[in-house]
Design an enzyme around this catalytic site. Structure first.
Site, PDB file in Angstrom:
ATOM      1  N   CYS A 340       0.766  -1.152  -0.180  1.00 22.28           N
ATOM      2  CA  CYS A 340       0.062   0.094  -0.023  1.00 22.28           C
ATOM      3  C   CYS A 340       0.670   1.276   0.090  1.00 22.28           C
ATOM      4  O   CYS A 340       0.352   2.215  -0.358  1.00 22.28           O
ATOM      5  CB  CYS A 340      -0.821   0.148   1.183  1.00 22.28           C
ATOM      6  SG  CYS A 340      -0.092  -0.252   2.787  1.00 22.28           S
ATOM      7  N   HIS A 812      -0.854   0.371   7.498  1.00 20.71           N
ATOM      8  CA  HIS A 812      -1.492   0.551   6.300  1.00 20.71           C
ATOM      9  C   HIS A 812      -1.665   1.943   5.681  1.00 20.71           C
ATOM     10  O   HIS A 812      -1.548   2.747   6.671  1.00 20.71           O
ATOM     11  CB  HIS A 812      -3.127   0.032   6.298  1.00 20.71           C
ATOM     12  CG  HIS A 812      -3.746   0.040   5.251  1.00 20.71           C
ATOM     13  ND1 HIS A 812      -3.291  -0.722   3.867  1.00 20.71           N
ATOM     14  CD2 HIS A 812      -4.769   0.762   4.652  1.00 20.71           C
ATOM     15  CE1 HIS A 812      -4.240  -0.308   2.804  1.00 20.71           C
ATOM     16  NE2 HIS A 812      -5.032   0.480   3.228  1.00 20.71           N
TER      17      HIS A 812
END
Length: 852
Positions: A340, A812
């Site tokens: 990510c 994330h």
């Protein structure tokens, strides 16, 4: 089922007896894939077409490169290669009344073994049929497969080997860092004992030795045991392995690594880290809800925090119904497993017009001029990614009929088709020890890595990375003599410190910390999170204030003295990238994050930070290098044992750690770590340290301590130190010679002569290149100086990257970008209109200059 011809006039079928004769002229060009050959049978080298695409995929039978229908002619014209294997997957509606299955069926299990199934398909209604054909150019003759009896043996063997070849992204040599974790063979059939074990959110310790770190949870019986020394570089007594040998329970997960993205799983039976596709279910058996967990360095969960303040909830805008957006510029990117950080940075990069023009605007020229293996060309892969994100070809809304069907079946799953950046990631991270792994990374470090590659791979007359480039003026002052020195360096990011002392809610923070400690001691859920509120003005003020210079040597006093350094902008970039320095290092060398809220402005004016140069009344420090100090007894040089132990705790051999600290002059564990990376392949890497006798030093020119004759080379160990920081060998030697082998002055000399980097030897190991601090990214300069786009210091916010989690090693990333007057959230494949952009929780901010 009637299917359209592959080409409008090319569906010629050959009689069986003519096949062998037809292929004879092309036999010398048909190869059988060997071990080490990369076979690209799932993705086009120029686009994101695959066997799932309408036109399928064409795989060259000589180079094993894959091409979509739009690009196959280019390869044929460039190479003259005529024989391609055409792969196509068809999705077929099931006959009414057919039995459903757990997933769409494959009628031909031999084909496309590593193709991913489309999760959007309803397995009760559809199934797969895979098809393979040989296509011969230029007449587009088709030979359906399998056709073993009629084809020459070589062709049959080549086709079979190609179809069964493994992914080109899997680890191909034992020393490679490029490794794709594979699903454990035990994951699907793992037996879990119904013994009532529940794992608490904190207070973990090994059940056999009371160790509280490097702990592994056995997924069969719930035992918590310590790992071995080599699991992740930290110590352990090996009780987890002993337990496996006694019980045969194969899988364990490392406590403290569990996040909504996954966890670190190890298979004792397979003797390697693995993926567990059923990890959520396996953890739930022991009372762990991984979808609500965040990794922490002390084992505590953050999942008891109320949703209104949870970082994960706020940044991803959970709890709010977000409307998906489709079309050009609104394409998502698949998460390949902790990728990510890459997706967030590339979404921001390709929202900038200069990068769009450089790569997508020049796409035909880049593709036509690409090398024979375009998968290994930076500009080709940048153009491919940019086109994938901006064309809208991979971001199409569902048809109205599909929406009606979803409503009828009470299914409301949006279709996020998107792209998979696997080929891009494999190339851009090649040779890098961190980015080529499956571990989470720092988005800021990846941004600088990308800029480095852009700098080294010019795409036209203008380099798109110039929009980020600016000059920093550093003013160093001797506090005693009051004399100053001005230097300039190139940078790409404004690093803004977090002024924690300026928090406006200090009383609330103190009360929260007391409650948190009480809850931790009592093993209760933590109290409602209180996040420090920091004024942006305080962070900007902290940036502009002088910083103390450690071990400052004053050339005016000819001695060490107190010194301060102040940084100002010698130029302002077109696009200002601001990094909030939320991450610090703990005593255990694990990056930790400051969970703060900063009121980042939509409009920013930093004109008051413009550099002014030498002022009237200021006197410059003399340009004199500090003297070289030679100890009477080289053996008397003390070795910093604390630095040695820090390195040893990472898993390096003790003697290698001692040598690293010794040869880097006790400059600290970080510099010694760079020495280790640069020397770990040497045969005597782990041999005991042998210091030269004084006579040896004298007779050899005191090479170990900096004495060299005019004709001699600088000390090799000093050269190695500078190389380990990312500079090239020729430049390192030149800098040491120019400064009488003074390490600190040599680094300053390099920064003040950026034009020489372009003239240094071109071959540079990627790993060394990336050990640079961002200040070490030097600019190519001509007679007119560094390439800059100076202008006003007034900016407007247009994007920001946010991080969820407690360190850069986990968590994330998502990206918010302002497009067409509205904020859009890019969360991997999910691209939606943002309702509440969390601008106060960002990590990296992107500002565009306001035209004056």
């Amino acid at each position: 089922m009637q299917r359209p011809a592959l080409f409008s006039g090319g569906d010629a079928q050959m009689a069986a007896g003519d096949l062998g004769e037809l292929l004879v002229p092309y036999m010398p060009t048909i190869r059988v894939p060997k071990s080490g050959d990369r076979v690209y049978k799932t993705e086009c080298a120029f686009s994101y077409d695959s066997p799932d695409s309408e036109g399928g995929l064409y795989v060259c039978m000589n180079t094993f490169l894959g091409f979509g229908r739009e690009h196959i002619e280019r390869h044929y014209r460039k190479t003259g290669q005529c024989v391609y294997l055409h792969l196509k997957r068809h999705v077929i509606e099931k006959v009414p009344g057919a039995s459903g299955g757990a997933s769409p069926k494959r009628r031909n299990a031999k084909l496309f073994l590593d193709l991913e199934t489309n999760s959007d398909l309803n397995s009760d209604d559809s199934e797969y049929e895979d098809e393979a054909k040989l296509i011969i150019f230029p007449d587009h003759y088709e030979i359906s497969l399998p056709n073993i009896e009629e084809l020459p043996a070589l062709v049959t063997i080549a086709c079979d080997a190609l179809l069964s070849a493994k992914s080109p992204y899997r680890k191909q040599d034992p020393d490679s860092w490029e490794e794709e974790l594979q699903a454990s063979k035990h994951a699907k059939t793992l037996v879990q004992l119904d013994n009532g074990v529940r794992i608490p959110p904190s207070g973990w310790k090994c059940s056999k030795c009371d160790l509280r770190e490097n702990l592994w949870l056995n997924l069969t019986d719930g035992s918590v045991l310590c790992g071995k020394w080599f699991f992740d570089g930290s110590g352990g007594n090996g009780h987890a392995v002993e337990h496996y040998k006694e019980t045969g329970y194969p899988l364990a997960v490392k406590l403290g690594t569990i996040t909504p993205d996954g966890a670190d799983v190890y298979s004792f039976d397979e003797e390697e880290p693995v993926l567990d596709p059923h990890i959520a279910k396996h953890l739930a058996h022991f009372g762990i809800d991984m979808l609500q967990m965040q990794v922490t360095e002390n084992g505590l969960r953050d999942n008891d925090i109320k949703p209104r303040v949870s970082e994960w909830e706020v940044i991803q805008e959970a709890g709010v119904k977000l409307k998906p957006v489709y079309g050009p510029g609104y394409t998502g990117m698949k998460n390949l497993g902790n990728s990510c950080y890459l997706s967030a940075v590339m979404q921001a990069i390709f929202s900038i017009p200069e990068f769009q023009r450089a790569y997508v605007g020049n796409l035909p020229r880049i593709f036509d001029c690409s090398p024979l293996d375009p998968t290994q060309d930076f500009n080709t892969q940048m153009a491919k990614l940019g086109h994938g994100l901006l064309s809208g070809q991979y971001s199409k809304p569902p048809m109205k009929s599909e929406l009606i069907e979803q409503v009828m079946k009470e299914e409301h799953k949006p279709q996020h088709n998107g792209i998979s950046p696997r080929m891009f990631k494999a190339f851009i991270s090649k040779g890098h020890p961190e980015f080529s792994s499956n571990r989470q990374q720092d988005a800021q470090e990846f941004f600088l890595h990308l800029i480095n590659l852009v700098e080294r791979n010019p795409v036209g007359s203008e380099n798109p990375s110039d929009v980020f480039r600016f000059l920093v003026e550093e003013r160093t002052q001797c506090c005693q003599s009051r004399k100053v020195r001005y230097t300039e360096r190139v940078d790409y990011i404004m690093q803004l410190p977090v002024a924690m002392e300026a928090a406006t809610n200090k009383d609330e923070l103190i009360a929260y910390e007391l409650k948190r400690r009480e809850a931790e001691a009592a093993r209760r859920p933590p109290p409602e999170l209180v996040r420090a509120k920091i004024p942006f003005s305080a962070c900007l003020q902290a940036f502009s204030e002088p910083n103390n210079v450690e071990d400052f040597w004053s050339s005016a006093l000819q001695a060490k003295s107190a010194g301060v350094k102040t940084s100002r902008f010698a130029s302002f970039p077109e696009y200002l990238v601001v990094q909030i320095k939320k991450f610090t290092f703990g005593l255990d060398w694990i990056p930790k994050k400051l969970d703060v809220s900063i009121d980042m402005p939509d409009f920013l004016d930093i004109n008051h930070l413009r550099a002014r140069g030498l002022q009237p009344g200021e006197e410059e420090l003399p340009d004199i290098a500090p003297p070289i100090i030679i100890p009477d007894d080289p053996k008397a040089l003390d070795i910093d044992e604390s630095s040695v132990m820090q390195l040893a705790e990472m898993g390096f051999p003790l003697e290698a750690c001692r040598k690293a600290v010794y040869y880097t002059g006790n400059l600290g564990a970080e510099v010694a770590f760079n020495w280790i990376i640069a020397h770990m392949e040497e045969p005597d890497f782990a041999e005991p340290l042998v210091t030269p006798a004084f006579g040896e030093v004298a007779s050899s020119g005191a090479a170990a301590f900096g004495i060299v004759g005019l004709d001699n080379q600088p000390p090799e160990e000093m050269v190695a130190i500078i190389i380990s920081m990312g500079f090239q060998r020729n430049l390192s030697i030149q800098a040491l010679k120019a400064t009488n082998n003074n390490l600190e002055r040599a680094l300053e000399w390099i920064f003040s002569h950026p034009e020489l980097e372009e003239e240094s030897e071109p071959a540079l190991d990627m790993m060394n290149m990336e050990n640079n601090a961002n200040a070490n990214i030097l600019a190519e300069t001509g007679s007119e100086g560094p390439r800059i786009k100076d202008g006003s210091g007034r900016y407007e916010l247009f994007g920001f990257i946010s991080h969820m989690g407690t360190s850069t090693m986990s968590g994330h990333y998502v990206c918010h970008i302002k497009k067409e007057g509205r904020w859009v959230i890019y969360n991997d494949l999910r691209v939606c209109a943002s309702e509440r952009p969390p601008k106060d929780l960002g990590y990296i901010y992107f500002y565009h200059r306001i035209p004056s």
